[in-house]
Design a protein around this motif. Structure first.
Motif, mmCIF file in Angstrom:
data_model
loop_
_atom_site.group_PDB
_atom_site.id
_atom_site.type_symbol
_atom_site.label_atom_id
_atom_site.label_comp_id
_atom_site.label_asym_id
_atom_site.label_seq_id
_atom_site.Cartn_x
_atom_site.Cartn_y
_atom_site.Cartn_z
ATOM 1 N N VAL A 91 -4.480 4.497 -10.002
ATOM 2 C CA VAL A 91 -5.264 4.277 -8.783
ATOM 3 C C VAL A 91 -4.817 5.302 -7.755
ATOM 4 O O VAL A 91 -3.661 5.288 -7.315
ATOM 5 N N ALA A 93 -6.296 8.117 -4.463
ATOM 6 C CA ALA A 93 -7.375 8.660 -3.637
ATOM 7 C C ALA A 93 -7.597 10.137 -3.938
ATOM 8 O O ALA A 93 -8.639 10.690 -3.617
ATOM 9 N N PHE A 125 -0.398 1.791 -9.215
ATOM 10 C CA PHE A 125 -0.484 2.246 -7.819
ATOM 11 C C PHE A 125 0.757 3.058 -7.465
ATOM 12 O O PHE A 125 1.861 2.764 -7.932
ATOM 13 N N THR A 129 4.194 7.065 0.382
ATOM 14 C CA THR A 129 4.150 8.407 0.968
ATOM 15 C C THR A 129 3.643 9.448 -0.018
ATOM 16 O O THR A 129 2.736 10.230 0.288
ATOM 17 N N ALA A 148 -13.906 5.965 0.231
ATOM 18 C CA ALA A 148 -13.428 5.773 1.609
ATOM 19 C C ALA A 148 -13.889 6.963 2.453
ATOM 20 O O ALA A 148 -14.452 7.922 1.925
HETATM 21 N N1 SAH Z 1 -0.156 9.713 0.597
HETATM 22 C C1 SAH Z 1 -0.442 9.153 -0.679
HETATM 23 C C2 SAH Z 1 -1.191 7.864 -0.517
HETATM 24 C C3 SAH Z 1 -0.332 6.737 -0.671
HETATM 25 S S1 SAH Z 1 -1.158 5.224 -0.385
HETATM 26 C C4 SAH Z 1 -1.293 10.057 -1.508
HETATM 27 O O1 SAH Z 1 -1.732 11.067 -1.012
HETATM 28 O O2 SAH Z 1 -1.517 9.770 -2.652
HETATM 29 C C5 SAH Z 1 -0.373 4.242 -1.627
HETATM 30 C C6 SAH Z 1 -1.217 3.993 -2.863
HETATM 31 O O3 SAH Z 1 -2.359 3.234 -2.510
HETATM 32 C C7 SAH Z 1 -1.753 5.205 -3.576
HETATM 33 O O4 SAH Z 1 -0.809 5.812 -4.410
HETATM 34 C C8 SAH Z 1 -2.878 4.595 -4.373
HETATM 35 O O5 SAH Z 1 -2.376 3.954 -5.519
HETATM 36 C C9 SAH Z 1 -3.424 3.562 -3.398
HETATM 37 N N2 SAH Z 1 -4.545 4.074 -2.594
HETATM 38 C C10 SAH Z 1 -4.623 4.213 -1.255
HETATM 39 N N3 SAH Z 1 -5.846 4.661 -0.877
HETATM 40 C C11 SAH Z 1 -6.572 4.788 -2.002
HETATM 41 C C12 SAH Z 1 -7.919 5.190 -2.286
HETATM 42 N N4 SAH Z 1 -8.783 5.532 -1.330
HETATM 43 N N5 SAH Z 1 -8.326 5.188 -3.572
HETATM 44 C C13 SAH Z 1 -7.471 4.812 -4.567
HETATM 45 N N6 SAH Z 1 -6.187 4.429 -4.359
HETATM 46 C C14 SAH Z 1 -5.744 4.418 -3.106
#
Ligand code: SAH
Length: 269
Positions: A91, A93, A125, A129, A148
């Protein structure tokens, strides 16, 4: 009528879906993820080398999902967390050039459930950071993204867990009642065509009798009222109430008008 309560013992397809959190920094997020899972009927949580766990903050944020937290398994590596899985989704982004095929959350939920028919499946997940490493992503069969805002697409970790678990629940129980409930469904059957027709004839009679509707100039009053009541999909009980009301109005009209003079004064009001 008692509607089905989904739990592990009821053999929910969600029992085969595990949530894997990799290298989580904040114990509060672990607790909030446990809570997110439990609200959607998932219970299997695996933690890869968490920075702080167990921790009071995790317990506090789990609220009523302390059981999910207590049963959480700690693993040394992603390979260990996925050892008995037949399918895993990373999972994330972020788009990865050499990553597995990407799927949006809703489509992923359907595929995960289909794969759960053949064995254990996982949602992985990343850390708050750094997210998931490319190596971790490449261990999985799909990348899953939550659609998103393009300029701010990173959700809080537990929020991301919530969205995926919600989509899994929708996909697993589509068409079933949203929550277990002991409420007795309302029993009155829908009104028949004839009952509705008699109601409209009665309504028209009262509208004309009261002077509200002038049959010489009906305008579009009746079609509009038909549309209004049509939207309500009247039940038999409701027709009976409305016709009782119309009867009462008609009886009132039928009463002889009191004379200005000679009305006996009973001395009471
Ligand atoms: N800065 C990190 C984001 C961490 S958020 C990065 O650039 O990857 C923590 C976790 O939440 C991510 O590793 C992912 O598993 C999940 N997450 C947050 N936003 C997401 C999104 N829009 N789509 C999929 N997974 C997401």
């Amino acid at each position: 009528m008692n509607l089905p309560v989904r739990s592990r013992s009821a053999g929910s397809p969600l029992d085969r879906v595990r949530v894997v959190l990799s290298h989580t920094s904040h114990p509060g997020n672990i607790g909030a993820a446990a809570r997110a899972m439990k609200t959607m009927g998932l219970s299997r949580l695996l933690l890869i080398d968490p920075k702080r766990f167990p921790d009071d903050e995790a317990v506090a944020r789990a609220a009523g999902a302390a059981d999910v937290l207590a049963q959480a398994e700690i693993c040394a590596s992603l390979d260990a967390a996925l050892a008995d899985c037949v399918f895993a989704c990373a999972v994330s982004a972020r788009h990865r050039n050499l990553g597995p095929p990407p799927l949006a959350a809703r489509a992923a939920a359907a595929e995960i459930l289909a794969r759960a028919g053949a064995g254990e499946v996982a949602l992985v997940f990343g850390n708050e950071t750094a997210g998931l490493s490319n190596i971790e992503v490449q261990r999985c069969q799909r990348t899953v993204f939550i659609p998103a805002a393009p300029d701010y697409s990173s959700l809080n970790l537990a929020s991301a867990v919530q969205v995926l678990c919600y989509e899994l629940r929708l996909a697993a129980f589509a068409g079933l009642p949203p929550v277990a409930s002991k409420a007795v469904p309302f029993a009155s059957p829908p009104a028949s065509h004839q009952e509705v027709a008699l109601f409209f004839a009665h309504l028209e009679r009262v509208m004309i009798g009261s002077g509200f509707l002038d049959p010489q100039r009906p305008r579009r009053l009746l079609p509009k009222l038909r549309r209004l009541f049509g939207r309500a999909e009247l039940e038999r009980d409701e027709i009976n109430i409305l016709r009782g009301l119309l009867d009462a109005v008609e009886r009132k009209f039928a009463e002889p008008a009191p004379h200005a003079e000679g009305v006996p004064n009973s001395g009471t009001i």
